[in-house]
Write a protein that holds these residues in place. Structure first.
Motif, mmCIF file in Angstrom:
data_model
loop_
_atom_site.group_PDB
_atom_site.id
_atom_site.type_symbol
_atom_site.label_atom_id
_atom_site.label_comp_id
_atom_site.label_asym_id
_atom_site.label_seq_id
_atom_site.Cartn_x
_atom_site.Cartn_y
_atom_site.Cartn_z
ATOM 1 N N ILE A 179 0.850 -1.222 0.000
ATOM 2 C CA ILE A 179 0.000 0.000 0.000
ATOM 3 C C ILE A 179 0.868 1.248 0.000
ATOM 4 O O ILE A 179 0.606 2.240 -0.715
ATOM 5 C CB ILE A 179 -0.938 -0.019 1.223
ATOM 6 C CG1 ILE A 179 -1.957 -1.171 1.054
ATOM 7 C CG2 ILE A 179 -1.670 1.311 1.400
ATOM 8 C CD1 ILE A 179 -2.792 -1.423 2.301
ATOM 9 N N ILE A 180 1.904 1.287 0.802
ATOM 10 C CA ILE A 180 2.817 2.447 0.855
ATOM 11 C C ILE A 180 3.462 2.665 -0.493
ATOM 12 O O ILE A 180 3.613 3.803 -0.970
ATOM 13 C CB ILE A 180 3.865 2.244 1.965
ATOM 14 C CG1 ILE A 180 3.189 2.280 3.350
ATOM 15 C CG2 ILE A 180 4.958 3.299 1.889
ATOM 16 C CD1 ILE A 180 4.100 1.869 4.485
ATOM 17 N N TYR A 181 3.823 1.613 -1.137
ATOM 18 C CA TYR A 181 4.451 1.741 -2.452
ATOM 19 C C TYR A 181 3.497 2.348 -3.456
ATOM 20 O O TYR A 181 3.877 3.232 -4.250
ATOM 21 C CB TYR A 181 4.934 0.341 -2.884
ATOM 22 C CG TYR A 181 5.366 0.289 -4.314
ATOM 23 C CD1 TYR A 181 6.590 0.895 -4.730
ATOM 24 C CD2 TYR A 181 4.569 -0.281 -5.297
ATOM 25 C CE1 TYR A 181 6.970 0.877 -6.064
ATOM 26 C CE2 TYR A 181 4.959 -0.313 -6.624
ATOM 27 C CZ TYR A 181 6.164 0.264 -6.986
ATOM 28 O OH TYR A 181 6.550 0.240 -8.316
ATOM 29 N N LYS A 182 2.245 1.919 -3.433
ATOM 30 C CA LYS A 182 1.267 2.438 -4.403
ATOM 31 C C LYS A 182 1.018 3.947 -4.175
ATOM 32 O O LYS A 182 0.887 4.724 -5.121
ATOM 33 C CB LYS A 182 -0.046 1.657 -4.257
ATOM 34 C CG LYS A 182 -0.008 0.287 -4.921
ATOM 35 C CD LYS A 182 0.078 0.429 -6.446
ATOM 36 C CE LYS A 182 -0.042 -0.921 -7.128
ATOM 37 N NZ LYS A 182 0.030 -0.749 -8.588
ATOM 38 N N ARG A 183 0.926 4.329 -2.940
ATOM 39 C CA ARG A 183 0.660 5.751 -2.639
ATOM 40 C C ARG A 183 1.822 6.630 -3.104
ATOM 41 O O ARG A 183 1.617 7.728 -3.667
ATOM 42 C CB ARG A 183 0.413 5.954 -1.143
ATOM 43 C CG ARG A 183 -0.955 5.453 -0.716
ATOM 44 C CD ARG A 183 -1.124 5.645 0.797
ATOM 45 N NE ARG A 183 -2.458 5.205 1.232
ATOM 46 C CZ ARG A 183 -2.880 5.281 2.482
ATOM 47 N NH1 ARG A 183 -2.086 5.810 3.422
ATOM 48 N NH2 ARG A 183 -4.094 4.845 2.808
ATOM 49 N N ARG A 184 2.999 6.263 -2.829
ATOM 50 C CA ARG A 184 4.152 7.045 -3.261
ATOM 51 C C ARG A 184 4.213 7.148 -4.773
ATOM 52 O O ARG A 184 4.577 8.198 -5.317
ATOM 53 C CB ARG A 184 5.441 6.427 -2.720
ATOM 54 C CG ARG A 184 5.617 6.689 -1.238
ATOM 55 C CD ARG A 184 6.975 6.099 -0.809
ATOM 56 N NE ARG A 184 7.177 6.355 0.628
ATOM 57 C CZ ARG A 184 8.281 6.001 1.294
ATOM 58 N NH1 ARG A 184 9.287 5.375 0.627
ATOM 59 N NH2 ARG A 184 8.392 6.259 2.587
ATOM 60 N N ARG A 185 3.875 6.144 -5.389
ATOM 61 C CA ARG A 185 3.930 6.201 -6.844
ATOM 62 C C ARG A 185 2.850 7.111 -7.403
ATOM 63 O O ARG A 185 3.046 7.806 -8.400
ATOM 64 C CB ARG A 185 3.772 4.791 -7.397
ATOM 65 C CG ARG A 185 3.872 4.821 -8.927
ATOM 66 C CD ARG A 185 4.521 3.589 -9.415
ATOM 67 N NE ARG A 185 4.688 3.614 -10.843
ATOM 68 C CZ ARG A 185 4.882 2.580 -11.594
ATOM 69 N NH1 ARG A 185 4.892 1.392 -10.970
ATOM 70 N NH2 ARG A 185 5.067 2.676 -12.894
ATOM 71 N N ALA A 186 1.703 7.085 -6.748
ATOM 72 C CA ALA A 186 0.621 7.956 -7.244
ATOM 73 C C ALA A 186 0.941 9.442 -6.995
ATOM 74 O O ALA A 186 0.515 10.334 -7.741
ATOM 75 C CB ALA A 186 -0.686 7.569 -6.562
ATOM 76 N N ASN A 187 1.650 9.802 -5.936
ATOM 77 C CA ASN A 187 1.980 11.180 -5.602
ATOM 78 C C ASN A 187 3.183 11.716 -6.369
ATOM 79 O O ASN A 187 3.509 12.900 -6.291
ATOM 80 C CB ASN A 187 2.234 11.317 -4.092
ATOM 81 C CG ASN A 187 0.959 11.016 -3.286
ATOM 82 O OD1 ASN A 187 -0.156 11.310 -3.768
ATOM 83 N ND2 ASN A 187 1.112 10.517 -2.098
#
Length: 412
Positions: free
Chosen positions: A398-406
């Motif tokens: 989940i942390i990885y997905k959020r960073r990528r989206a930002n």
């Protein structure tokens, strides 16, 4: 008138034939004036010495076997036409054997000696063999040699015979009469006044020696010769009584009905013949006694050797004392065992072993259970660990997905 006519014929027949005394024996009252030799003949043997009696020459004895005997004329024959007659007898056990040879060969004593037809070498002359060849009960065969054939090394001596007839000669209880005649027209052999074989293709030369040899195996035959008479036979006379005409090599049949043999020349006194027979039996008995004595001497020597190998008296006494001590010790142990009752001791030992076995089994089971329980891993720990790992992986995703989206987006 018939007597007057027959007398000249008898006188003419008597003058036509004459006995060659230097090459004959047994034509008179006795074979020899002494028992050591025969005038005009060489006598000898192997394994024994031929015995000269008043009425016969024993070439091979009835005991023992494996013997040979011979008689060779010292002077050669000088007449081209002749007739020889010899009487012989063969007696022995049921399966006895051996052979008897009449020889007319050159230098016979030096070349032949005591040999038989199977052991003779290169002889020059004629041999008449009497044996049990072929298992037919007896046979008479004629052999010739010019000095080139070595009979001793020949592969099949029997195939060299040029004439033969069957004749059962063993244990007849009487002498057998064999005649060999040579004239300028015929050579023939007769047995008991019956033709054995004849031929007109054989002419033996003068200058050869006559001889008789006999050989026996382990089961022997006793060959006895009663007389050997050699006569000169001028042409036109008959050297032997008339014989029944038969074809060449025809077997002699029905020996039991053969013509009676004329043995008047032998003329043995009954008591003398009995004495000679007893002497022969005595000699054979002495030979057997010597053999038995030799066997007894060997047995005595073996007995002495066995006695020497046996233990001494002191050794036997010491061994006996040791055995008595061992026996006494065993008796003491047996008495001790009988005086005490070991039943209670054995029962106590059995109970102790049983209780030890039970306690050992119980302790072993408890110890094994605790060891297994202590070493078994806890299942709750493994389940919690598995859930924690899964949650950690889900949070990281989940942390990885959020960073990528930002992250700022770049456009080309």
């Amino acid at each position: 008138m018939r007597i007057l006519i027959s007398l000249p014929l008898l006188i003419a027949a008597a003058t036509a034939q004459s006995v060659i005394e230097s090459l004959s024996f047994g034509y008179g009252q006795t074979i020899s004036p002494n028992t050591d030799s025969i005038p005009g003949w060489h006598i000898g043997g192997e394994g024994h010495t031929p015995q000269i009696l008043s009425n016969k020459l024993i070439l091979t004895p009835p005991y023992p076997g494996n013997t040979r005997g011979y008689a060779w004329s010292q002077n050669p024959l000088s007449q081209p036409e002749w007739t020889v007659e010899f009487q012989f007898r063969a007696t022995g056990v049921e399966r006895g054997g051996g052979n008897l040879q009449l020889w007319y060969v050159k230098d016979g004593r030096d070349r032949i000696g005591s040999s038989s037809i199977y052991t003779a070498g290169q002889f020059d002359g004629f041999a008449l063999v009497i044996d049990t060849h072929g298992g037919r009960g007896g046979s008479i065969r004629g052999f010739l040699n010019d000095g080139k054939t070595d009979y001793k090394s020949h592969r099949s001596v029997d195939s060299l015979a040029f004439g033969h007839c069957d004749y059962a000669y063993r244990n007849l209880g009487r002498p057998s009469v064999v005649r060999v005649k040579q004239t300028n027209s015929i050579f023939e052999v007769t047995v008991d006044d019956r033709l054995c074989f004849s031929t007109n293709k054989v002419a033996l030369p003068v200058g050869n020696n006559f001889g008789l040899t006999a050989a026996t195996p382990e089961n022997p035959d006793s060959f006895e010769v009663f007389k050997f008479i050699l006569q000169s036979t001028p042409s036109g006379t008959n050297g032997a009584p008339p014989v029944q005409q038969q074809t060449n090599q025809q077997p002699i049949a029905n020996q039991q009905q053969a013509a009676p043999v004329d043995t008047s020349a032998v003329k043995p006194d009954s008591f003398s013949d009995l004495s000679n027979r007893l002497k022969s039996v005595n000699d054979a008995t002495n030979s057997i006694a010597r053999d038995i004595s030799a066997q007894l001497s060997k047995a005595e020597n073996r007995h002495v050797e066995l006695l020497q190998k046996l233990s001494t008296k002191e050794q036997v006494a010491g061994l006996d004392a040791r055995l008595q001590k061992i026996e006494q010790l065993l008796q003491n142990v047996q008495r001790d065992l009988e005086g005490k009752d070991y039943r209670n001791s054995f029962n106590q030992l059995h109970e102790t072993l049983r209780s030890s076995h039970m306690s050992l089994s119980e302790n072993l089971q408890g110890t094994l259970g605790s060891v297994i329980t202590a070493s078994t891993p806890r299942m709750g720990f493994f389940i919690g660990l598995l859930i924690a790992v899964q949650l950690l992986l889900a949070g990281s995703y989940i942390i990885y997905k959020r960073r990528r989206a930002n992250m700022p987006k770049k456009f080309l």
